[in-house]
Design an enzyme around this catalytic site. Sequence first.
Site, PDB file in Angstrom:
ATOM      1  N   ARG A  77       1.121  -1.403  -0.347  1.00 53.13           N
ATOM      2  CA  ARG A  77       0.293  -0.152  -0.655  1.00 53.13           C
ATOM      3  C   ARG A  77       0.951   0.919   0.136  1.00 53.13           C
ATOM      4  O   ARG A  77       1.379   1.862   0.656  1.00 53.13           O
ATOM      5  CB  ARG A  77      -0.742   0.056   0.924  1.00 53.13           C
ATOM      6  N   ARG A 103       0.942  -6.252  -9.481  1.00 54.31           N
ATOM      7  CA  ARG A 103       1.700  -6.045  -7.962  1.00 54.31           C
ATOM      8  C   ARG A 103       1.838  -7.275  -7.461  1.00 54.31           C
ATOM      9  O   ARG A 103       2.349  -6.225  -6.239  1.00 54.31           O
ATOM     10  CB  ARG A 103       0.382  -4.840  -7.779  1.00 54.31           C
ATOM     11  N   HIS A 166       0.114   3.566 -10.478  1.00 53.37           N
ATOM     12  CA  HIS A 166      -0.609   3.651  -9.525  1.00 53.37           C
ATOM     13  C   HIS A 166       0.126   4.955  -8.520  1.00 53.37           C
ATOM     14  O   HIS A 166       0.179   4.257  -7.132  1.00 53.37           O
ATOM     15  CB  HIS A 166      -1.308   3.082  -9.092  1.00 53.37           C
ATOM     16  N   ASP A 211     -12.530  10.083  -6.891  1.00 47.18           N
ATOM     17  CA  ASP A 211     -11.695   9.497  -7.688  1.00 47.18           C
ATOM     18  C   ASP A 211     -12.676   8.952  -9.191  1.00 47.18           C
ATOM     19  O   ASP A 211     -13.538   8.870  -8.937  1.00 47.18           O
ATOM     20  CB  ASP A 211     -12.561   7.928  -7.013  1.00 47.18           C
ATOM     21  N   GLU A 270      -2.553   9.487 -11.305  1.00 51.93           N
ATOM     22  CA  GLU A 270      -2.272   7.541 -11.468  1.00 51.93           C
ATOM     23  C   GLU A 270      -2.174   7.649 -12.986  1.00 51.93           C
ATOM     24  O   GLU A 270      -3.162   8.223 -13.992  1.00 51.93           O
ATOM     25  CB  GLU A 270      -2.962   6.495 -11.172  1.00 51.93           C
TER      26      GLU A 270
HETATM   27  O1  TA6 Z   1      -7.061   4.572  -8.370  1.00 52.89           O
HETATM   28  C1  TA6 Z   1      -8.363   3.808  -8.072  1.00 52.89           C
HETATM   29  C2  TA6 Z   1      -9.183   3.145  -7.692  1.00 52.89           C
HETATM   30  O2  TA6 Z   1      -9.074   2.497  -8.579  1.00 52.89           O
HETATM   31  C3  TA6 Z   1      -9.982   3.130  -6.049  1.00 52.89           C
HETATM   32  O3  TA6 Z   1     -11.350   3.039  -6.833  1.00 52.89           O
HETATM   33  C4  TA6 Z   1      -9.473   2.066  -5.247  1.00 52.89           C
HETATM   34  O4  TA6 Z   1     -10.167   0.990  -5.099  1.00 52.89           O
HETATM   35  C5  TA6 Z   1      -7.639   2.678  -5.310  1.00 52.89           C
HETATM   36  O5  TA6 Z   1      -7.881   1.909  -6.691  1.00 52.89           O
HETATM   37  C6  TA6 Z   1      -7.123   1.555  -4.247  1.00 52.89           C
HETATM   38  O6  TA6 Z   1      -7.297  -0.138  -5.452  1.00 52.89           O
HETATM   39  P1  TA6 Z   1      -7.005  -0.904  -3.933  1.00 52.89           P
HETATM   40  O7  TA6 Z   1      -6.899  -2.333  -4.712  1.00 52.89           O
HETATM   41  O8  TA6 Z   1      -4.992  -1.295  -4.334  1.00 52.89           O
HETATM   42  O9  TA6 Z   1      -7.167  -0.525  -2.808  1.00 52.89           O
END
Ligand code: TA6
Length: 296
Positions: A77, A103, A166, A211, A270
């Site tokens: 994360r 990932r 991301h 988002d 991103e």
């Molecule tokens: O990039 C934004 C997103 O798609 C959000 O909707 C949120 O889900 C984020 O990615 C993080 O996703 P993750 O699967 O890493 O918790």
Amino acid sequence: MVSLMQTLQSLCEQFKVSGLHFEEGHGGLTKAVVATTVASGEIYLHGAHVTAWQPAGHEPVLWMSRSSLFQPGKPIRGGVPICFPWFGPHASDASAPAHGFARTAMWEVAEARPTAEGGISMTLQTRIDPFTVRFTVEFGSVLRMTLATEPASGVSTSHRFEDALHTYFSVSDVRNISITGLEQVRYIDKVDGAQEKPATGAAIEFTGETDRVYLKTDSECHLHDPGRNRTIVVSKSGSQSTVIWNPWVAKSERMPDFGDHEWPEMVCIETANVGINAIELAPNTSHSTTVEIQVQ
Ligand code: TA6
């Protein structure tokens, strides 16, 4: 291509580059550590996941959750997760991992070398059928990352994929920053029924969960952070989508690997190709998605 899993010892023996070493990171996962006069940084082989970058003379640029997991099969994360070969939930398989396999895959180091300015460039690679992907990261006064995708050997048909670098940026307080560069771009608002909305004509500011998927854009973004007295410039090539995300309070509380009070510290910009901007890769071709990040 069959390659032995790279051990810490084999990596140290194979890649002797001044300013680069390999060590056991969190959770016993192997990471490369960069420490040069122009920048420092880190990348885990797990997910080819960049977890740190700090150009000389500046504060750290990437944000990491203090609740992040570091386990096989789980994403890290923060930093720069690689979303591939799809973005978000899988279109038809609810059991498939969010943001694809890249990932949480184990990548191998293919190359490591010094750069002309005194930084370090590394390339990691893996196979995610029916593709092979190579991720090249240049840790320098600029953080330059390229995800290069090509059909795996023997693949003779076209295949579609989505990708995203991301990137989580460290900010003084998300309530006090703004992002410019996307004022004239339509976007999908994922916190309002995924409706497509017109360009706002204004900088992005944050007053709640945000988002947004901006489509058909190759715009450069500027993250203005007066609390840190800096602007972070995010420029890109080979990318037609930009995603802007902050989870705010409720979503942070729903994520076990994201501290409940961490949301003001970060924002994601991103660099992606998602939805209508997904890539259809023909045999014997390749696609590169590149982002360059620098601090002003
Ligand atoms: O990039 C934004 C997103 O798609 C959000 O909707 C949120 O889900 C984020 O990615 C993080 O996703 P993750 O699967 O890493 O918790």
